[in-house]
Design a protein around this motif. Sequence first.
Motif, PDB file in Angstrom:
ATOM      1  N   MET A   5       0.800  -1.221   0.000  1.00 24.31           N
ATOM      2  CA  MET A   5       0.000   0.000   0.000  1.00 24.31           C
ATOM      3  C   MET A   5       0.833   1.272   0.000  1.00 24.31           C
ATOM      4  O   MET A   5       0.599   2.161  -0.786  1.00 24.31           O
ATOM      5  CB  MET A   5      -0.946   0.007   1.196  1.00 24.31           C
ATOM      6  CG  MET A   5      -2.112  -0.948   1.052  1.00 24.31           C
ATOM      7  SD  MET A   5      -3.331  -0.732   2.380  1.00 24.31           S
ATOM      8  CE  MET A   5      -3.990   0.880   1.961  1.00 24.31           C
ATOM      9  N   LEU A   6       1.773   1.360   0.896  1.00 24.17           N
ATOM     10  CA  LEU A   6       2.522   2.604   1.057  1.00 24.17           C
ATOM     11  C   LEU A   6       3.956   2.404   0.597  1.00 24.17           C
ATOM     12  O   LEU A   6       4.779   1.823   1.302  1.00 24.17           O
ATOM     13  CB  LEU A   6       2.496   3.058   2.520  1.00 24.17           C
ATOM     14  CG  LEU A   6       3.285   4.317   2.862  1.00 24.17           C
ATOM     15  CD1 LEU A   6       2.846   5.489   1.985  1.00 24.17           C
ATOM     16  CD2 LEU A   6       3.126   4.665   4.326  1.00 24.17           C
ATOM     17  N   LYS A   7       4.241   2.882  -0.613  1.00 25.66           N
ATOM     18  CA  LYS A   7       5.582   2.741  -1.160  1.00 25.66           C
ATOM     19  C   LYS A   7       6.368   4.045  -1.085  1.00 25.66           C
ATOM     20  O   LYS A   7       7.589   4.025  -0.931  1.00 25.66           O
ATOM     21  CB  LYS A   7       5.506   2.262  -2.610  1.00 25.66           C
ATOM     22  CG  LYS A   7       4.938   0.861  -2.767  1.00 25.66           C
ATOM     23  CD  LYS A   7       4.927   0.442  -4.230  1.00 25.66           C
ATOM     24  CE  LYS A   7       4.375  -0.973  -4.391  1.00 25.66           C
ATOM     25  NZ  LYS A   7       4.335  -1.390  -5.815  1.00 25.66           N
ATOM     26  N   ASP A   8       5.682   5.164  -1.227  1.00 23.20           N
ATOM     27  CA  ASP A   8       6.338   6.470  -1.255  1.00 23.20           C
ATOM     28  C   ASP A   8       5.659   7.402  -0.258  1.00 23.20           C
ATOM     29  O   ASP A   8       4.450   7.653  -0.364  1.00 23.20           O
ATOM     30  CB  ASP A   8       6.273   7.078  -2.656  1.00 23.20           C
ATOM     31  CG  ASP A   8       7.016   6.244  -3.681  1.00 23.20           C
ATOM     32  OD1 ASP A   8       8.251   6.207  -3.618  1.00 23.20           O
ATOM     33  OD2 ASP A   8       6.337   5.617  -4.515  1.00 23.20           O
ATOM     34  N   LEU A   9       6.450   7.918   0.689  1.00 22.11           N
ATOM     35  CA  LEU A   9       5.952   8.857   1.682  1.00 22.11           C
ATOM     36  C   LEU A   9       6.703  10.171   1.525  1.00 22.11           C
ATOM     37  O   LEU A   9       7.925  10.205   1.633  1.00 22.11           O
ATOM     38  CB  LEU A   9       6.152   8.293   3.086  1.00 22.11           C
ATOM     39  CG  LEU A   9       5.697   9.182   4.246  1.00 22.11           C
ATOM     40  CD1 LEU A   9       4.198   9.429   4.192  1.00 22.11           C
ATOM     41  CD2 LEU A   9       6.093   8.564   5.583  1.00 22.11           C
ATOM     42  N   TRP A  10       5.959  11.247   1.292  1.00 20.61           N
ATOM     43  CA  TRP A  10       6.565  12.568   1.105  1.00 20.61           C
ATOM     44  C   TRP A  10       6.252  13.436   2.319  1.00 20.61           C
ATOM     45  O   TRP A  10       5.080  13.657   2.656  1.00 20.61           O
ATOM     46  CB  TRP A  10       6.011  13.235  -0.157  1.00 20.61           C
ATOM     47  CG  TRP A  10       6.393  12.537  -1.437  1.00 20.61           C
ATOM     48  CD1 TRP A  10       7.260  11.488  -1.580  1.00 20.61           C
ATOM     49  CD2 TRP A  10       5.915  12.847  -2.752  1.00 20.61           C
ATOM     50  NE1 TRP A  10       7.351  11.123  -2.896  1.00 20.61           N
ATOM     51  CE2 TRP A  10       6.550  11.942  -3.640  1.00 20.61           C
ATOM     52  CE3 TRP A  10       5.036  13.795  -3.253  1.00 20.61           C
ATOM     53  CZ2 TRP A  10       6.308  11.964  -5.009  1.00 20.61           C
ATOM     54  CZ3 TRP A  10       4.788  13.830  -4.617  1.00 20.61           C
ATOM     55  CH2 TRP A  10       5.423  12.921  -5.491  1.00 20.61           C
ATOM     56  N   LEU A  11       7.276  13.925   2.946  1.00 17.76           N
ATOM     57  CA  LEU A  11       7.130  14.807   4.101  1.00 17.76           C
ATOM     58  C   LEU A  11       7.427  16.224   3.639  1.00 17.76           C
ATOM     59  O   LEU A  11       8.569  16.556   3.301  1.00 17.76           O
ATOM     60  CB  LEU A  11       8.083  14.373   5.223  1.00 17.76           C
ATOM     61  CG  LEU A  11       8.010  12.895   5.617  1.00 17.76           C
ATOM     62  CD1 LEU A  11       9.005  12.593   6.725  1.00 17.76           C
ATOM     63  CD2 LEU A  11       6.595  12.503   6.020  1.00 17.76           C
ATOM     64  N   THR A 101      -8.240   2.479   2.283  1.00 21.41           N
ATOM     65  CA  THR A 101      -8.256   3.116   0.967  1.00 21.41           C
ATOM     66  C   THR A 101      -7.187   2.502   0.074  1.00 21.41           C
ATOM     67  O   THR A 101      -6.223   1.897   0.553  1.00 21.41           O
ATOM     68  CB  THR A 101      -8.023   4.639   1.095  1.00 21.41           C
ATOM     69  OG1 THR A 101      -8.296   5.269  -0.155  1.00 21.41           O
ATOM     70  CG2 THR A 101      -6.591   4.948   1.509  1.00 21.41           C
ATOM     71  N   GLN A 102      -7.381   2.644  -1.215  1.00 18.32           N
ATOM     72  CA  GLN A 102      -6.404   2.147  -2.179  1.00 18.32           C
ATOM     73  C   GLN A 102      -5.338   3.213  -2.412  1.00 18.32           C
ATOM     74  O   GLN A 102      -5.655   4.332  -2.815  1.00 18.32           O
ATOM     75  CB  GLN A 102      -7.083   1.803  -3.510  1.00 18.32           C
ATOM     76  CG  GLN A 102      -6.143   1.274  -4.578  1.00 18.32           C
ATOM     77  CD  GLN A 102      -5.555  -0.087  -4.217  1.00 18.32           C
ATOM     78  OE1 GLN A 102      -6.245  -0.924  -3.651  1.00 18.32           O
ATOM     79  NE2 GLN A 102      -4.292  -0.283  -4.531  1.00 18.32           N
TER      80      GLN A 102
END
Length: 255
Positions: A5-11, A101-102
Amino acid sequence: MDNDMLKDLWLIGIGTGSLGHLTAEGAQALKDAAIILVPQKGDGKTDLAEIRHRIIAASDTTAKVIGFEYPVRDLEQPYLDGVDAWHDDIARRWQAALASTQVSGPVAMLVWGDPALYDSTIRIAARLAPQPSVRVVPGISAIQALTAAHTLPLNTINGVVAITTGRRLRNAGWPEGAETVVVMLDGECSFTRLPPEGLMIWWGAFLGMEEQILDHGLVQDVADRIISTRQLARNEHGWIMDIYILRRDYVQNAA
């Protein structure tokens, strides 16, 4: 949460309350994000979520916005243990918010100030499993906003600057060798614990917002005024974010 699900996290650093604090890179990142997570802090702190929503609206993004309840740190625990458990809880809530969620692209989080300066979002992201690819988009820090508001250079010529917290200032005193001290995360006005003679303070709250408040002067002259102003503002808004700079032997060095 599904492992994929979560491959890219932008802070994304969003500055300290002004829409103008979001950089062009940050604005583009918001437009390119698929999902934006927004914390809901409660306890009279709805302003913080509303500011984030204003920034999102101004960015013209089509990202899906998902809110999550931000946990409160257990003040009964020893400080470091409490922070550790708190960060674990925050990471779990990120994952829970995304579980329904997708996720079809990068997930963005709007971080007050700058994600890399006296903020734990990067450390919290490291607790996620599996570990996503983390991108940090720098923002305007509270230190930048404060020095700009006071038209103040952060350092003296060849002088040492220390950045610390109110807790550290109370427990350890003036950082050794520092001429200038930046104090963050101080709810107890810890500058009152230092010898006031020749000690200058530049203080600010709600930096970059319409509610911005500034004060400066010798601590012995302005301490009571700052404490009173701070309390009144906190009572009015239900929360306050403030920061200050101290410089010792200011009168002698200015001569």
